[in-house]
Structure formats: structure tokens, C-alpha cells
Design an enzyme around this catalytic site. Structure first.
Site, PDB file in Angstrom:
ATOM      1  N   GLY A 195       3.330   0.463  -1.268  1.00  0.00           N
ATOM      2  CA  GLY A 195       1.925   0.252  -1.556  1.00  0.00           C
ATOM      3  C   GLY A 195       1.548   0.571  -2.996  1.00  0.00           C
ATOM      4  CB  SER A 196      -1.702   1.665  -4.373  1.00  0.00           C
ATOM      5  OG  SER A 196      -2.399   0.553  -3.853  1.00  0.00           O
ATOM      6  CB  THR A 197       2.985   5.092  -4.617  1.00  0.00           C
ATOM      7  OG1 THR A 197       3.881   4.306  -3.830  1.00  0.00           O
ATOM      8  CG2 THR A 197       2.088   5.915  -3.695  1.00  0.00           C
TER       9      THR A 197
END
Length: 633
Positions: A326-328
Site C-alpha cells: 500500500g501507501s508505505t
């Protein structure tokens, strides 16, 4: 006259018989003499050696297995002496009858019987198998008085393995078990089978397996003169065993416990690394198991409970589990944009809440529109639109080449076996992965979701933690490791396992500084601000939410209407303090929803203990499913 002839004939017959008898005697003595010559002259050396072997018994001396301690000396795996009651099936006659009679002398419960039957099926009949371990002195005395009744049964004093921390760090330490036929085959292939004479146990999982050669030590030998009946007379020579080396881990067991407790009853994984050294400070896989169950051979009920659990407690999640992160992924995407000249830190774009590519709209999480944003703001609020656009401009192969040195989709080389590679997609990867020509083609639209850590991306938590550590360490790659040093048990001398850096990624210092500042905004005023409110240190991080369930066209995500195991994963990656990072963390809480509300608070507890010595009150509270209008991740 006739009588004289008969007498002379009989005398001739007698002389003939006498000559034949003498000849036979001479032949027999000749054969006997030749046999004596063959035995005592021609084959003297061979038979002398055999006679010496009958006179001398060579007894292996099992070495002490090395212990395992954490970075502060807390025991994680130790040895202790105990009595075991063992049966050699080939000598014991009727096994069922023998076991029933033994149960009248020494307590043998149903679990002991099941475990013995399992070992019997995995071993050879002439091997000595334990049916009871850790006998008391009273039980030893009772059996000794009745031992004459039980041929093939004996009591042995053995060094047994124990894991005093129980479930804590079980996936790291692993466990030992009895040597199987497969183990014997592997030892024969390695040419080390002779070093395992007299040894019954070998490392099966975790560090017990990967450091088996170091932990086991070197088997000693004792030559004993024996009588014809086998009674020992005297010791002729003795080569002492060499104890195995001790493992001093990089893990802090107190930090490990705090991280494990923070997960509560939820499934997930966490890896904490010291960026400057590559020391792994915590390595969490939840749920866990008790490795002590495996030492004597796990019984059927416990094995069934562990193996059939839907939570899969035996899976080493940081090592084996691969996830979209995801956004990591966004801080690394932003750094790629700066390094490859596709973006500037202050350059702006308009975020209407979606990114259009072809005839499709890729929407922001929560469908929020952020308006005019720059790179800092894009990371702070986790704008998907910004990174959809960036991914399209970079292209999948440029993303692949930039991410590879950070360790994404690569074997990190950690000192545990079975590490998964994961998937760092590229056009070349897709050609290898698929067989049909239409499947091998890379479509430009597939790059869009790559930019927000979705699509074909599939990484281990260890890879995300390592990449975070490399970023915190300004591009210096230190090989991640669980064993900090090997200690000679006799001299106490220690040898570092990773004494120097592996390589450096050529990154511009000003770009790294800008990305770190933007990540600091995430914890001060962005998606992780609530989790880090009041912290006396500055942490740099990024929240993430990874999709598990694929939505149909036009369908809106609503966690409360989806099966719990299909809900989004919550992720978080961070390091602290900002200026001189001492710890880097990556974690995932499976099917827990938003990383900001579930994963970031776990990292806060880990940072507070490591940087401040502050102990939390318990696990992070459970949160209800997030509504669809929630913003950020």
C-alpha cells in the site's frame, strides 16, 4: 600254505590302510598348518585389528549444544540435564505389553503414548526412543528396582533443550527435534554424519536450524578397554568434545515482548531494525506457538491445533508472507521521482480526487479531493492521485530499477532459511511469469496501481523494514541479521556476523533530507499525527492500507459488510529519531483496516520503549470498521 598267503595279504592291506591313514593325517595337518599360516601370517594385520576392536570399544561423547541469548544476555534457549525412560523396540518384545507393565512402575499418560507411537513410525526399530522425559528421582528409583523385568528399556541421563521464553520470539529461535531419516540423508550428503554419532537431536526450524553446524559443536571420542562380556575395564584414550558456540542475538527480548503484546489477538508481523548496524531488534509473527512442544516430539492434539488453525501460527509471517504494501511504498516512489528528475519537491499538481488514464478513473482512498498539492503534502495526506501520476511518468521498469537496491523483491540474506523473494514487477518479470503472449505484455494501465504499492507488488514485511532502514541510513545497506555475534563457549571470544556495510545506494543527500522531512510531517500533522501526539521525539513515517478484496466496478468498500479475513491490511513504516535514527520499523496488522488507526499506534509503543524506556499498558485497542468516508490511510 594257504594260511601264510592269507596272513601276507592281510599284512599288505594293513600297510595300505596305514599309508592312507598317514596320508590323510599329513593332509589334515597340512591344511591346518596352511590355515594357521593364512590367519597368523598372511592376514595377521587384519585379524589383529579386529581383535583390537573387540577389546576396545569406541564411545562417542556428545558435545554440549550452544545456548541462545538476546543482546542483553537473557536466555532464549538453554540445556538442562534430565532422566528419560527409553525403549529400544527391537529388544523390548511385545511393545504394548511392555508399555502397560511400565505404566505400573512409572507414570505414562496418553500423551506420552501418542508421542511414542509417532516417534516409532518415524524411526528405526533398533533406535532408543523416549517414552517419558524429565523423570523424578523417585520414579528413577522405582524403575531401577524393577529394571530386570524390562529388557530393552533403560533410563538415560540426557541434556534436553528448553525455551524459557515460551512463545516469545518462537519464529526466530525455532526448535530442535529428533534426527529423522531425511536429516540423516542430508548429513550424509554434507559429509558430517560422523559428527552426529551419539546425537539424537538436530535443529528443525529457525536459528536452531540455520546455525545448526555452529550450535552443535564437535563430537568427542573415548576408547574403552572391555572384557569379552562387554564390561568396561579402563579408559585407554579420550578426545574431549568441543561445545557448540553460543548465539548472541541482536534482538531485545523486552522490546520483542512489548511488540508482541501490542498486537493483542490480531494477526500480523513486525520487524524493527537498527539502521546503522542492521541489527534486528524485534522480529514478530503473530500468532505464535510454544517451541517446547516440539522438543520431545509434538503430540497429535497439539499438532492438529497448530496446523489446522485458520490463523496459521506456524507461519513465519515476516519471512514467508508476501503482501501488497500500500501507501508505505510512496516515500520510495517520491524519492525515485526526485532522483530520476520526474518531480521536484515544491512542484505542484491539482488533485481532484482521482487520476484519469485512458477511459478509467483511479480514485483516492476515501474518495477525498486534496486540491493543489506538492510532494510534501502528497505524502502528508497520502494522496493516491499524486502517485498514480508519478508512476505513469516513471514507467514500471524505471520503478523496478530504482527499488531493487533497497531490497524490494530481493532476498535480504537474513540468517533464517526459507526467505521469500516476493515480486518487484517489471516488463521482463511479466514475460517470465506468464506463458501466453497476451499475458506477457505489459499494459501502461498496470503501472498506475504500482505507484501506490498495489497491483503486482508483493513484498515481505522484512523487505519493507529493510528498505525503511536503508532510507533512514541515507542509502547505506547493512545486511539484516538476527545473530549479532558468535561466542566461543570456552574462551568467551565473540565474532560479529555482519562487521561492515554491504553497499551504498548513490542518492543525493538533499533528496533524502526532503523525503525524511515529508515523512516527519506524516507523524506531526498528517495521517499518523494522532498516534504520535505528544511524542518527545520526531518520528518519520508513512501509513498504509493494502487491499485484499477486489472491488467490482462501481462497488464501494465497506469493511462492515465484508468478511473479516477479506478486509484491508493496516500497515505502517517509520524510523526515529529523525536526525539520528536509532530504530526503523515496518509492521502489518492483517485485515485491520486503516494503518493510521491500527498499525501506527503499535509502532508508537515500540518507539516509546526503545527511545524512552517507557512501557505501555497493554495491546493497542481494537477499532471498529472504518466508514468509507474516512480520509487517508
Amino acid at each position: 600254505m594257504t594260511e601264510l598267503k592269507n596272513t601276507e595279504r592281510e599284512l599288505q592291506h594293513f600297510r595300505l590302510r596305514l599309508l592312507v591313514a598317514v596320508g590323510l593325517v599329513l593332509v589334515c595337518f597340512g591344511l591346518l598348518g596352511s590355515r594357521f599360516w593364512y590367519l597368523q601370517v598372511a592376514n595377521h594385520d587384519a585379524y589383529a585389528a579386529r581383535a583390537e576392536q573387540n577389546r576396545i570399544s569406541v564411545v562417542p561423547i556428545t558435545p554440549h549444544r550452544g545456548i541462545v541469548v538476546d543482546r542483553n544476555g537473557a536466555l532464549l534457549a538453554r540445556n538442562y540435564s534430565a532422566y528419560t525412560l527409553e525403549i529400544t523396540p527391537s529388544k523390548a518384545g511385545k511393545l504394548d505389553q511392555t508399555i502397560e507393565q511400565l505404566a505400573e512402575v512409572v507414570n505414562i499418560d496418553a500423551r506420552d503414548r501418542r508421542r511414542f507411537r509417532q516417534l516409532l513410525g518415524e524411526s528405526r526399530r533398533f533406535e532408543s526412543l523416549p517414552i517419558r522425559s524429565r523423570l523424578t528421582d523417585e520414579e528413577v528409583a522405582r524403575f531401577a528396582a524393577q529394571a530386570y523385568r524390562f529388557p530393552g528399556v533403560e533410563i538415560r541421563a540426557r541434556l534436553l533443550r528448553n525455551y524459557p521464553q515460551g512463545e516469545t520470539a518462537a519464529h526466530v529461535i525455532g526448535y530442535i527435534g529428533r534426527i529423522s531419516q531425511r536429516d540423516i540423508g542430508r548429513l550424509e550428503e554434507d559429509g558430517t554424519i560422523s559428527n552426529y554419532r551419539g546425537t539424537d537431536y538436530i535443529g528443525k526450524e529457525g536459528l536452531e536450524k540455520s546455525y545448526e553446524a555452529v550450535l552443535h559443536g564437535k563430537t568427542g571420542v573415548e576408547e574403552v578397554e572391555v572384557t569379552a562380556s562387554g564390561r568396561a575395564v579402563r579408559t585407554l584414550s579420550r578426545t574431549p568434545p568441543v561445545s557448540g558456540k553460543n548465539l548472541i542475538l541482536s534482538i531485545d527480548v523486552e522490546l520483542q515482548k512489548i511488540a508482541e503484546t501490542a498486537f493483542g489477538n490480531r494477526r500480523g508481523a513486525l520487524v524493527a531494525i537498527e539502521p546503522s548496524t542492521g541489527d534486528i531488534l524485534a522480529f514478530v509473527s503473530r500468532p505464535s506457538f510454544d517451541p517446547n512442544l516440539f522438543v520431545d516430539g509434538i503430540d497429535v492434539d497439539n499438532w492438529k491445533a497448530l496446523n489446522e488453525s485458520p490463523d496459521r501460527p506456524l507461519i513465519n509471517r515476516p519471512l514467508y508472507g508476501t503482501y501488497p504494501i500500500g501507501s508505505t511504498y510512496k516515500p520510495f516512489m517520491a524519492l525515485a521521482g526526485l532522483e530520476l528528475g520526474k518531480r521536484t519537491f515544491t512542484g505542484t499538481m491539482y488533485d481532484p480526487g482521482y487520476f484519469e488514464f485512458g477511459d478509467r478513473r483511479y480514485r483516492n482512498s476515501g474518495e477525498r479531493a486534496y486540491g493543489t498539492i506538492d510532494m510534501r503534502r502528497a505524502l502528508e495526506v497520502s494522496s493516491d492521485t499524486y502517485f498514480y501520476s508519478l508512476a505513469a511518468d516513471l514507467g514500471v521498469d524505471a520503478i523496478h530499477d530504482f527499488m531493487k537496491p533497497f531490497g524490494f523483491g530481493q532476498i535480504t540474506g537474513i540468517d533464517l532459511g526459507g526467505e521469500k523473494t516476493g515480486i518487484l514487477p517489471s516488463t521482463a518479470w511479466k514475460r517470465r511469469a506468464y506463458s501466453k503472449p497476451e499475458q506477457q505484455r505489459w499494459y501502461a494501465g498496470e503501472t498506475i496501481s504500482i505507484g501506490v504499492g498495489q497491483g503486482y507488488n508483493a513484498f515481505t514485511l522484512l523487505q519493507l523494514a529493510q528498505a525503511t532502514s536503508v532510507l533512514a541510513n541515507d542509502g547505506v545497506y547493512m545486511k539484516p541479521h538476527l545473530v549479532k555475534s558468535l561466542q566461543d563457549s570456552a574462551t568467551g571470544e565473540q565474532t560479529l556476523t555482519v562487521p561492515h556495510e554491504s553497499y551504498r545506494i548513490a542518492l543525493k543527500p538533499e533528496n533524502i533530507k526532503m523525503i525524511k522531512q515529508a515523512m516527519a510531517s506524516v507523524t506531526r500533522s498528517g495521517t499518523a499525527a494522532r498516534a504520535f501526539a505528544g511524542a518527545p521525539y520526531v518520528a518519520a513515517g508513512k501509513t498504509g492500507t493494502a487491499q485484499v478484496y477486489s472491488l467490482r466496478t462501481g462497488e464501494r468498500y465497506n469493511a462492515s459488510r465484508i468478511d473479516e479475513r477479506l478486509r484491508d491490511h493496516a500497515l505502517f513504516m517509520a524510523f526515529a529519531p529523525l536526525d539520528h535514527p536509532r530504530i526503523a520499523v515496518a509492521l502489518i496488522v492483517e485485515n485491520a483496516g486503516w494503518g493510521a488507526t491500527v498499525a501506527a499506534p503499535v509502532a508508537r509503543q515500540v518507539f516509546d520503549f526503545w527511545l524512552l524506556g517507557k512501557r505501555p499498558g497493554g495491546p493497542v485497542p481494537d477499532t471498529p470498521p472504518q466508514p468509507v468516508e474516512a480520509s487517508g490511510d
